[in-house]
Motif scaffolding. Structure first.
Motif, PDB file in Angstrom:
ATOM      1  N   GLY A   1       0.799  -1.215   0.000  1.00 32.67           N
ATOM      2  CA  GLY A   1       0.000   0.000   0.000  1.00 32.67           C
ATOM      3  C   GLY A   1       0.833   1.266   0.000  1.00 32.67           C
ATOM      4  N   ALA A   2       2.089   1.180   0.429  1.00 26.82           N
ATOM      5  CA  ALA A   2       2.968   2.352   0.395  1.00 26.82           C
ATOM      6  C   ALA A   2       3.181   2.762  -1.057  1.00 26.82           C
ATOM      7  CB  ALA A   2       4.296   2.039   1.065  1.00 26.82           C
ATOM      8  N   LEU A   3       3.366   4.051  -1.281  1.00 23.66           N
ATOM      9  CA  LEU A   3       3.564   4.564  -2.635  1.00 23.66           C
ATOM     10  C   LEU A   3       4.998   5.023  -2.824  1.00 23.66           C
ATOM     11  CD1 LEU A   3       0.300   6.689  -3.003  1.00 23.66           C
ATOM     12  CD2 LEU A   3       0.690   4.320  -3.727  1.00 23.66           C
ATOM     13  N   ILE A   4       5.539   4.704  -3.998  1.00 21.49           N
ATOM     14  CA  ILE A   4       6.864   5.141  -4.406  1.00 21.49           C
ATOM     15  C   ILE A   4       6.641   6.078  -5.590  1.00 21.49           C
ATOM     16  CG2 ILE A   4       9.120   4.438  -5.282  1.00 21.49           C
ATOM     17  CD1 ILE A   4       8.496   1.643  -3.998  1.00 21.49           C
ATOM     18  N   VAL A   5       7.034   7.330  -5.440  1.00 21.42           N
ATOM     19  CA  VAL A   5       6.801   8.331  -6.478  1.00 21.42           C
ATOM     20  C   VAL A   5       8.138   8.681  -7.116  1.00 21.42           C
ATOM     21  CG1 VAL A   5       5.856  10.613  -6.989  1.00 21.42           C
ATOM     22  CG2 VAL A   5       4.856   9.218  -5.143  1.00 21.42           C
ATOM     23  N   ILE A   6       8.212   8.488  -8.438  1.00 19.25           N
ATOM     24  CA  ILE A   6       9.405   8.800  -9.215  1.00 19.25           C
ATOM     25  C   ILE A   6       8.946   9.735 -10.329  1.00 19.25           C
ATOM     26  CG2 ILE A   6      11.348   7.892 -10.556  1.00 19.25           C
ATOM     27  CD1 ILE A   6      10.719   5.114  -9.287  1.00 19.25           C
ATOM     28  N   GLY A   7       9.261  11.015 -10.204  1.00 21.60           N
ATOM     29  CA  GLY A   7       8.740  11.992 -11.163  1.00 21.60           C
ATOM     30  C   GLY A   7       7.228  11.983 -11.106  1.00 21.60           C
ATOM     31  N   THR A   8       6.578  11.749 -12.243  1.00 23.14           N
ATOM     32  CA  THR A   8       5.113  11.680 -12.275  1.00 23.14           C
ATOM     33  C   THR A   8       4.605  10.256 -12.084  1.00 23.14           C
ATOM     34  OG1 THR A   8       5.078  11.417 -14.678  1.00 23.14           O
ATOM     35  CG2 THR A   8       4.946  13.673 -13.820  1.00 23.14           C
ATOM     36  N   VAL A   9       5.505   9.288 -12.053  1.00 26.48           N
ATOM     37  CA  VAL A   9       5.118   7.883 -11.921  1.00 26.48           C
ATOM     38  C   VAL A   9       4.836   7.565 -10.455  1.00 26.48           C
ATOM     39  CG1 VAL A   9       5.931   5.496 -12.180  1.00 26.48           C
ATOM     40  CG2 VAL A   9       6.418   7.190 -13.960  1.00 26.48           C
ATOM     41  N   VAL A  10       3.720   6.876 -10.228  1.00 27.98           N
ATOM     42  CA  VAL A  10       3.351   6.449  -8.878  1.00 27.98           C
ATOM     43  C   VAL A  10       3.227   4.928  -8.881  1.00 27.98           C
ATOM     44  CG1 VAL A  10       1.657   6.600  -7.014  1.00 27.98           C
ATOM     45  CG2 VAL A  10       2.109   8.604  -8.461  1.00 27.98           C
ATOM     46  N   LEU A  11       4.024   4.281  -8.022  1.00 25.71           N
ATOM     47  CA  LEU A  11       4.024   2.831  -7.883  1.00 25.71           C
ATOM     48  C   LEU A  11       3.526   2.467  -6.490  1.00 25.71           C
ATOM     49  CD1 LEU A  11       7.612   2.230  -9.327  1.00 25.71           C
ATOM     50  CD2 LEU A  11       5.431   2.098 -10.576  1.00 25.71           C
ATOM     51  N   GLU A  12       2.660   1.481  -6.409  1.00 23.10           N
ATOM     52  CA  GLU A  12       2.137   1.015  -5.122  1.00 23.10           C
ATOM     53  C   GLU A  12       2.792  -0.313  -4.764  1.00 23.10           C
ATOM     54  OE1 GLU A  12      -1.963  -0.730  -3.129  1.00 23.10           O
ATOM     55  OE2 GLU A  12      -2.018   0.069  -5.162  1.00 23.10           O
ATOM     56  N   VAL A  13       3.418  -0.377  -3.602  1.00 25.20           N
ATOM     57  CA  VAL A  13       4.034  -1.619  -3.139  1.00 25.20           C
ATOM     58  C   VAL A  13       2.931  -2.649  -2.908  1.00 25.20           C
ATOM     59  CG1 VAL A  13       5.355  -2.719  -1.282  1.00 25.20           C
ATOM     60  CG2 VAL A  13       5.991  -0.432  -2.094  1.00 25.20           C
ATOM     61  N   THR A  14       3.123  -3.843  -3.481  1.00 22.85           N
ATOM     62  CA  THR A  14       2.124  -4.907  -3.325  1.00 22.85           C
ATOM     63  C   THR A  14       2.650  -6.064  -2.474  1.00 22.85           C
ATOM     64  OG1 THR A  14       2.817  -5.868  -5.438  1.00 22.85           O
ATOM     65  CG2 THR A  14       0.902  -4.375  -5.475  1.00 22.85           C
ATOM     66  N   VAL A  15       3.852  -6.548  -2.783  1.00 24.67           N
ATOM     67  CA  VAL A  15       4.432  -7.683  -2.062  1.00 24.67           C
ATOM     68  C   VAL A  15       5.953  -7.604  -2.115  1.00 24.67           C
ATOM     69  CG1 VAL A  15       2.503  -9.290  -2.497  1.00 24.67           C
ATOM     70  CG2 VAL A  15       4.401  -9.192  -4.104  1.00 24.67           C
ATOM     71  N   GLU A  16       6.582  -8.404  -1.277  1.00 26.46           N
ATOM     72  CA  GLU A  16       8.036  -8.559  -1.328  1.00 26.46           C
ATOM     73  C   GLU A  16       8.407  -9.268  -2.626  1.00 26.46           C
ATOM     74  OE1 GLU A  16      11.605 -10.636   1.300  1.00 26.46           O
ATOM     75  OE2 GLU A  16       9.522 -10.793   1.984  1.00 26.46           O
ATOM     76  N   CYS A  17       9.533  -8.888  -3.201  1.00 24.53           N
ATOM     77  CA  CYS A  17      10.026  -9.530  -4.422  1.00 24.53           C
ATOM     78  C   CYS A  17      10.964 -10.663  -4.005  1.00 24.53           C
ATOM     79  CB  CYS A  17      10.739  -8.516  -5.305  1.00 24.53           C
ATOM     80  SG  CYS A  17      11.139  -9.146  -6.946  1.00 24.53           S
ATOM     81  N   ASP A  18      10.392 -11.827  -3.803  1.00 23.78           N
ATOM     82  CA  ASP A  18      11.172 -12.975  -3.357  1.00 23.78           C
ATOM     83  C   ASP A  18      12.140 -13.423  -4.440  1.00 23.78           C
ATOM     84  OD1 ASP A  18       9.883 -13.200  -0.866  1.00 23.78           O
ATOM     85  OD2 ASP A  18       8.228 -14.299  -1.777  1.00 23.78           O
ATOM     86  N   PRO A  19      13.372 -13.698  -4.068  1.00 20.61           N
ATOM     87  CA  PRO A  19      14.328 -14.209  -5.060  1.00 20.61           C
ATOM     88  C   PRO A  19      13.964 -15.638  -5.462  1.00 20.61           C
ATOM     89  CG  PRO A  19      15.314 -14.196  -2.877  1.00 20.61           C
ATOM     90  CD  PRO A  19      13.974 -13.545  -2.745  1.00 20.61           C
ATOM     91  N   CYS A  20      14.106 -15.946  -6.734  1.00 21.70           N
ATOM     92  CA  CYS A  20      13.766 -17.273  -7.229  1.00 21.70           C
ATOM     93  C   CYS A  20      15.014 -18.154  -7.292  1.00 21.70           C
ATOM     94  CB  CYS A  20      13.123 -17.176  -8.606  1.00 21.70           C
ATOM     95  SG  CYS A  20      14.235 -16.577  -9.891  1.00 21.70           S
ATOM     96  N   SER A  21      14.801 -19.408  -7.604  1.00 20.31           N
ATOM     97  CA  SER A  21      15.911 -20.367  -7.662  1.00 20.31           C
ATOM     98  C   SER A  21      16.907 -20.024  -8.766  1.00 20.31           C
ATOM     99  CB  SER A  21      15.378 -21.782  -7.845  1.00 20.31           C
ATOM    100  OG  SER A  21      14.600 -21.853  -9.015  1.00 20.31           O
ATOM    101  N   ARG A  22      16.502 -19.203  -9.737  1.00 15.75           N
ATOM    102  CA  ARG A  22      17.407 -18.772 -10.805  1.00 15.75           C
ATOM    103  C   ARG A  22      18.623 -18.035 -10.238  1.00 15.75           C
ATOM    104  NH1 ARG A  22      14.701 -15.670 -15.560  1.00 15.75           N
ATOM    105  NH2 ARG A  22      14.037 -17.769 -16.008  1.00 15.75           N
TER     106      ARG A  22
END
Length: 135
Positions: free
Chosen positions: A73-94
């Motif tokens: 729910g937290a927002l990350i604002v970069i210039g005019t772009v607004v991104l909403e945090v949804t989940v942790e980005c878990d590292p994959c087996s790759r």
């Protein structure tokens, strides 16, 4: 992976050129744009004794000098772009193919980054100011 100095971000497609950012029919777009902190990548590299480029993590954006929020729910604002945090980005087996132990090195404390949904599109570029807005 391709390193870019600037990119377009849209609500429908995420980061231009990354097909994984497109919202699928019936989907929620929870993983449109992924971000991680430079210091987290550097810490993982130091832990493993490697100097591998951050793009091998396969996240869309590397941020520096800012703590990414670890709260959906937290927002990350970069210039005019607004991104909403949804989940942790878990590292994959790759990550184990990149370097043995890398997956485990990226697991603690959201070190692997954050997944976001695009709330407002626009253009972003290296060096743009970033701010965090908590709901």
């Amino acid at each position: 992976m391709e390193l870019l100095a600037a990119a377009e971000v849209t609500v429908e497609g995420g980061l231009h050129g990354d097909y994984r950012g497109a919202v699928k029919p019936g989907g929620r777009g929870r993983r449109q744009v992924t971000l991680m902190e430079r210091r987290d990548w550097d810490a993982a590299m130091a832990e493993l004794g490697h100097a591998i480029g951050w793009q091998e993590r396969r996240v869309n954006l590397l941020v520096d000098g800012i703590d990414l929020p670890q709260r959906p729910g937290a927002l990350i604002v970069i210039g005019t772009v607004v991104l909403e945090v949804t989940v942790e980005c878990d590292p994959c087996s790759r990550m184990e193919l990149v370097a043995p132990g890398l997956k485990a090195a990226l697991l603690p404390d959201w070190r692997g980054g954050a997944c976001t949904r695009v709330r407002q599109g626009g253009n972003i570029a290296v060096g743009d100011a970033i701010r965090i807005e908590m709901p």
